[in-house]
Design a protein around this motif. Structure first.
Motif, PDB file in Angstrom:
ATOM      1  N   LEU A 148       0.601  -0.706   0.099  1.00 40.02           N
ATOM      2  CA  LEU A 148      -0.234  -0.046  -0.168  1.00 40.02           C
ATOM      3  C   LEU A 148       0.312   1.451   0.434  1.00 40.02           C
ATOM      4  O   LEU A 148       0.650   2.297  -0.476  1.00 40.02           O
ATOM      5  CB  LEU A 148      -1.213  -0.506   1.025  1.00 40.02           C
ATOM      6  CG  LEU A 148      -1.833  -0.859   1.120  1.00 40.02           C
ATOM      7  CD1 LEU A 148      -3.158  -1.224   2.567  1.00 40.02           C
ATOM      8  CD2 LEU A 148      -2.977  -0.457   0.026  1.00 40.02           C
ATOM      9  N   LYS A 149       1.890   1.095   0.818  1.00 35.22           N
ATOM     10  CA  LYS A 149       3.017   2.115   0.826  1.00 35.22           C
ATOM     11  C   LYS A 149       3.402   2.406  -0.899  1.00 35.22           C
ATOM     12  O   LYS A 149       3.484   4.572  -0.952  1.00 35.22           O
ATOM     13  CB  LYS A 149       4.030   1.802   1.566  1.00 35.22           C
ATOM     14  CG  LYS A 149       3.958   2.275   3.320  1.00 35.22           C
ATOM     15  CD  LYS A 149       4.984   1.822   4.185  1.00 35.22           C
ATOM     16  CE  LYS A 149       5.225   2.192   5.457  1.00 35.22           C
ATOM     17  NZ  LYS A 149       6.114   1.705   6.380  1.00 35.22           N
ATOM     18  N   ARG A 150       3.646   1.603  -1.476  1.00 34.09           N
ATOM     19  CA  ARG A 150       4.278   2.377  -2.868  1.00 34.09           C
ATOM     20  C   ARG A 150       2.888   3.041  -3.609  1.00 34.09           C
ATOM     21  O   ARG A 150       2.930   3.861  -3.948  1.00 34.09           O
ATOM     22  CB  ARG A 150       3.844   0.746  -4.044  1.00 34.09           C
ATOM     23  CG  ARG A 150       5.038   0.045  -3.038  1.00 34.09           C
ATOM     24  CD  ARG A 150       5.108  -0.903  -4.126  1.00 34.09           C
ATOM     25  NE  ARG A 150       6.138  -2.385  -3.740  1.00 34.09           N
ATOM     26  CZ  ARG A 150       6.030  -3.336  -3.863  1.00 34.09           C
ATOM     27  NH1 ARG A 150       5.052  -3.834  -4.189  1.00 34.09           N
ATOM     28  NH2 ARG A 150       6.712  -4.475  -3.314  1.00 34.09           N
ATOM     29  N   TYR A 151       2.001   2.908  -2.989  1.00 34.29           N
ATOM     30  CA  TYR A 151       0.739   3.598  -3.837  1.00 34.29           C
ATOM     31  C   TYR A 151      -0.222   4.535  -3.186  1.00 34.29           C
ATOM     32  O   TYR A 151      -1.182   5.006  -3.315  1.00 34.29           O
ATOM     33  CB  TYR A 151      -0.586   2.683  -3.977  1.00 34.29           C
ATOM     34  CG  TYR A 151       0.156   1.774  -5.217  1.00 34.29           C
ATOM     35  CD1 TYR A 151      -0.007   1.698  -6.639  1.00 34.29           C
ATOM     36  CD2 TYR A 151       1.182   1.289  -5.119  1.00 34.29           C
ATOM     37  CE1 TYR A 151       0.711   0.612  -7.629  1.00 34.29           C
ATOM     38  CE2 TYR A 151       1.198  -0.106  -5.471  1.00 34.29           C
ATOM     39  CZ  TYR A 151       1.247  -0.398  -7.040  1.00 34.29           C
ATOM     40  OH  TYR A 151       1.260  -1.028  -7.658  1.00 34.29           O
ATOM     41  N   ALA A 152       0.423   5.491  -2.118  1.00 28.34           N
ATOM     42  CA  ALA A 152      -0.027   5.835  -1.052  1.00 28.34           C
ATOM     43  C   ALA A 152      -0.747   7.469  -1.158  1.00 28.34           C
ATOM     44  O   ALA A 152      -2.095   7.315  -0.675  1.00 28.34           O
ATOM     45  CB  ALA A 152       0.406   5.604   0.096  1.00 28.34           C
ATOM     46  N   ARG A 153      -0.372   7.715  -2.125  1.00 29.73           N
ATOM     47  CA  ARG A 153      -0.538   9.000  -2.273  1.00 29.73           C
ATOM     48  C   ARG A 153      -1.867   8.828  -3.330  1.00 29.73           C
ATOM     49  O   ARG A 153      -2.298   9.806  -3.621  1.00 29.73           O
ATOM     50  CB  ARG A 153       0.558   9.889  -3.097  1.00 29.73           C
ATOM     51  CG  ARG A 153       1.604  10.466  -2.044  1.00 29.73           C
ATOM     52  CD  ARG A 153       2.958  11.117  -2.865  1.00 29.73           C
ATOM     53  NE  ARG A 153       3.759  11.545  -2.126  1.00 29.73           N
ATOM     54  CZ  ARG A 153       4.725  12.333  -1.386  1.00 29.73           C
ATOM     55  NH1 ARG A 153       5.007  12.713  -3.350  1.00 29.73           N
ATOM     56  NH2 ARG A 153       5.818  12.541  -1.057  1.00 29.73           N
ATOM     57  N   GLU A 154      -1.771   7.631  -4.457  1.00 31.78           N
ATOM     58  CA  GLU A 154      -2.429   7.759  -5.148  1.00 31.78           C
ATOM     59  C   GLU A 154      -4.154   6.956  -4.645  1.00 31.78           C
ATOM     60  O   GLU A 154      -5.078   7.225  -5.478  1.00 31.78           O
ATOM     61  CB  GLU A 154      -2.249   6.979  -6.112  1.00 31.78           C
ATOM     62  CG  GLU A 154      -0.410   7.060  -7.588  1.00 31.78           C
ATOM     63  CD  GLU A 154      -0.165   6.305  -7.557  1.00 31.78           C
ATOM     64  OE1 GLU A 154      -0.198   6.849  -9.150  1.00 31.78           O
ATOM     65  OE2 GLU A 154       0.505   5.373  -7.560  1.00 31.78           O
ATOM     66  N   LEU A 155      -4.219   6.225  -3.982  1.00 29.83           N
ATOM     67  CA  LEU A 155      -5.931   5.446  -3.212  1.00 29.83           C
ATOM     68  C   LEU A 155      -6.138   6.468  -2.770  1.00 29.83           C
ATOM     69  O   LEU A 155      -6.182   7.705  -2.413  1.00 29.83           O
ATOM     70  CB  LEU A 155      -5.047   4.694  -2.620  1.00 29.83           C
ATOM     71  CG  LEU A 155      -3.991   3.399  -3.276  1.00 29.83           C
ATOM     72  CD1 LEU A 155      -3.369   2.393  -1.914  1.00 29.83           C
ATOM     73  CD2 LEU A 155      -5.254   2.489  -3.253  1.00 29.83           C
ATOM     74  N   PRO A 156      -7.522   6.310  -3.274  1.00 29.99           N
ATOM     75  CA  PRO A 156      -8.403   6.806  -2.827  1.00 29.99           C
ATOM     76  C   PRO A 156      -9.054   6.605  -1.320  1.00 29.99           C
ATOM     77  O   PRO A 156      -9.800   7.274  -0.566  1.00 29.99           O
ATOM     78  CB  PRO A 156      -9.780   6.502  -3.742  1.00 29.99           C
ATOM     79  CG  PRO A 156      -9.800   5.137  -4.561  1.00 29.99           C
ATOM     80  CD  PRO A 156      -8.208   4.940  -4.242  1.00 29.99           C
ATOM     81  N   GLY A 157      -8.832   5.635  -0.906  1.00 29.02           N
ATOM     82  CA  GLY A 157      -9.020   5.399   0.321  1.00 29.02           C
ATOM     83  C   GLY A 157      -9.827   4.256  -0.253  1.00 29.02           C
ATOM     84  O   GLY A 157      -9.660   3.251  -0.288  1.00 29.02           O
ATOM     85  N   GLY A 158     -10.343   3.168   1.545  1.00 36.91           N
ATOM     86  CA  GLY A 158     -11.084   1.930   1.433  1.00 36.91           C
ATOM     87  C   GLY A 158     -11.271   1.763   2.964  1.00 36.91           C
ATOM     88  O   GLY A 158     -10.596   2.430   3.928  1.00 36.91           O
ATOM     89  N   VAL A 159     -11.473   0.512   3.034  1.00 35.32           N
ATOM     90  CA  VAL A 159     -11.554  -0.290   3.938  1.00 35.32           C
ATOM     91  C   VAL A 159     -10.155  -0.939   5.071  1.00 35.32           C
ATOM     92  O   VAL A 159     -10.251  -2.270   4.319  1.00 35.32           O
ATOM     93  CB  VAL A 159     -13.469  -0.708   4.384  1.00 35.32           C
ATOM     94  CG1 VAL A 159     -13.417  -1.465   6.138  1.00 35.32           C
ATOM     95  CG2 VAL A 159     -14.299   0.764   4.461  1.00 35.32           C
ATOM     96  N   PHE A 160     -10.169  -0.795   6.311  1.00 32.75           N
ATOM     97  CA  PHE A 160      -9.523  -2.080   6.468  1.00 32.75           C
ATOM     98  C   PHE A 160     -10.315  -3.010   7.438  1.00 32.75           C
ATOM     99  O   PHE A 160     -10.740  -2.913   8.416  1.00 32.75           O
ATOM    100  CB  PHE A 160      -8.319  -2.083   7.621  1.00 32.75           C
ATOM    101  CG  PHE A 160      -6.959  -1.469   6.456  1.00 32.75           C
ATOM    102  CD1 PHE A 160      -5.943  -1.909   6.047  1.00 32.75           C
ATOM    103  CD2 PHE A 160      -7.015  -0.333   6.567  1.00 32.75           C
ATOM    104  CE1 PHE A 160      -4.775  -0.685   4.998  1.00 32.75           C
ATOM    105  CE2 PHE A 160      -6.161   0.537   6.392  1.00 32.75           C
ATOM    106  CZ  PHE A 160      -4.964   0.353   5.295  1.00 32.75           C
ATOM    107  N   HIS A 161     -10.404  -4.077   6.473  1.00 35.49           N
ATOM    108  CA  HIS A 161     -12.210  -5.083   7.322  1.00 35.49           C
ATOM    109  C   HIS A 161     -11.583  -5.853   8.250  1.00 35.49           C
ATOM    110  O   HIS A 161     -10.302  -6.117   8.194  1.00 35.49           O
ATOM    111  CB  HIS A 161     -12.459  -5.946   5.623  1.00 35.49           C
ATOM    112  CG  HIS A 161     -13.164  -6.909   6.468  1.00 35.49           C
ATOM    113  ND1 HIS A 161     -14.378  -6.904   7.016  1.00 35.49           N
ATOM    114  CD2 HIS A 161     -13.054  -8.251   6.236  1.00 35.49           C
ATOM    115  CE1 HIS A 161     -14.292  -8.170   7.417  1.00 35.49           C
ATOM    116  NE2 HIS A 161     -14.122  -8.737   6.604  1.00 35.49           N
ATOM    117  N   CYS A 162     -13.083  -5.869   9.850  1.00 38.14           N
ATOM    118  CA  CYS A 162     -12.472  -6.527  10.659  1.00 38.14           C
ATOM    119  C   CYS A 162     -10.898  -6.002  11.529  1.00 38.14           C
ATOM    120  O   CYS A 162     -10.665  -7.412  11.831  1.00 38.14           O
ATOM    121  CB  CYS A 162     -12.797  -8.480  10.335  1.00 38.14           C
ATOM    122  SG  CYS A 162     -12.693  -9.262  11.180  1.00 38.14           S
TER     123      CYS A 162
END
Length: 265
Positions: A148-162
């Motif tokens: 995830l760190k490779r794409y951290a600036r580009e990612l729109p977001g999300g959920v860390f489930h459970c």
């Protein structure tokens, strides 16, 4: 009180006999919407069909679950990608997220490399489509964070489930500032440390509610088939942990879900 169940496997055969009644009970309990994650190609197709029957109430996700990754994962992903909007298109079919995706080394590392590659490919889909991620992670947080760190600036977001971790693990996940933690039935379990961990580490605006139904039913329904109407028990436990009202938990977590998934309910 209103809430959103951000993670419910309502397409599963466990609901075949009374799915409409389960949805009715969720509405009566205050559920404004239910989000359905996929685990593979067949479930993705089932979910798209089911959500068409309940527009603006059931919302679909598309993805390959890490436990479903096999040597043919590239072929499966190629078919799944066809269900998603292309980069130049608006989100199609009402799909609200890429999920359920991630890494799971709990039982086996037999397909470790394939899981890593499948997860990263679906992370790239999130960047391309601007759809958030619904991430499953078990015994693999270091590997997940590394990707995830490779794409951290580009990612729109999300959920860390459970989420079931400790303060350190929570802080590491919250560094991804457009992501939130999915909190479900584990919060209510007798041996859970979440009632102490969450208030000390996680602001309420970084939490969404989930059931993972038909799994992980909260106390006092533990051992039964889980369903979206049972979220009220999770809300009550969260309210007690944070020292706020159940209505406040419902209001804040609903706003969080709408923010992350780009809805306006």
């Amino acid at each position: 009180m209103h809430y959103i169940d951000t993670h419910c496997h309502l397409d599963g055969e466990e609901f075949d006999a009374d799915r409409s009644e389960v949805i009715s009970r969720a509405r009566e309990a205050g559920a404004q919407a239910i989000f359905l994650p996929a685990i593979d190609l067949p479930s993705s197709r089932r979910i798209l069909t089911l959500c068409q029957q309940y527009p603006h109430y059931l919302y679909p996700m598309i993805g390959l679950h890490p436990e479903e990754v096999r040597p043919d994962y590239k072929e499966v992903l190629a078919e799944l990608r066809q269900l998603l909007p292309q980069p130049q298109e608006e989100a199609g079919r009402g799909i609200i997220a890429i999920g359920e995706v991630g890494l799971d080394f709990y039982w086996s590392r037999e397909y470790e490399q394939q899981q890593l590659e499948a997860f990263e490919m679906q992370v790239r889909w999130s960047v391309e489509t601007r759809l958030p991620l619904m991430i499953h992670c078990r015994k693999a947080q270091n590997e997940m964070v590394h990707i995830l760190k490779r794409y951290a600036r580009e990612l729109p977001g999300g959920v860390f489930h459970c989420f079931t971790g400790n303060e350190k693990e929570a802080a590491e996940l919250l560094q991804f500032d457009r992501f939130v933690l999915g909190i479900g039935g584990v919060l209510t379990f007798k041996k859970s440390h979440l009632p102490q961990v969450l208030p000390s580490t996680v602001p309420l605006d970084r939490i969404v509610l989930e059931t993972d139904a038909p799994y992980m039913a909260p106390v006092p329904m533990r051992g039964q088939r889980n369903e979206s109407s049972y979220i009220v028990h999770i809300i009550d436990c969260l309210a007690a942990s944070y020292g706020v009202t159940a209505e406040e938990i419902g209001r804040i977590t609903t706003a969080n879900a709408n923010r992350v998934f780009g809805l306006s309910k």
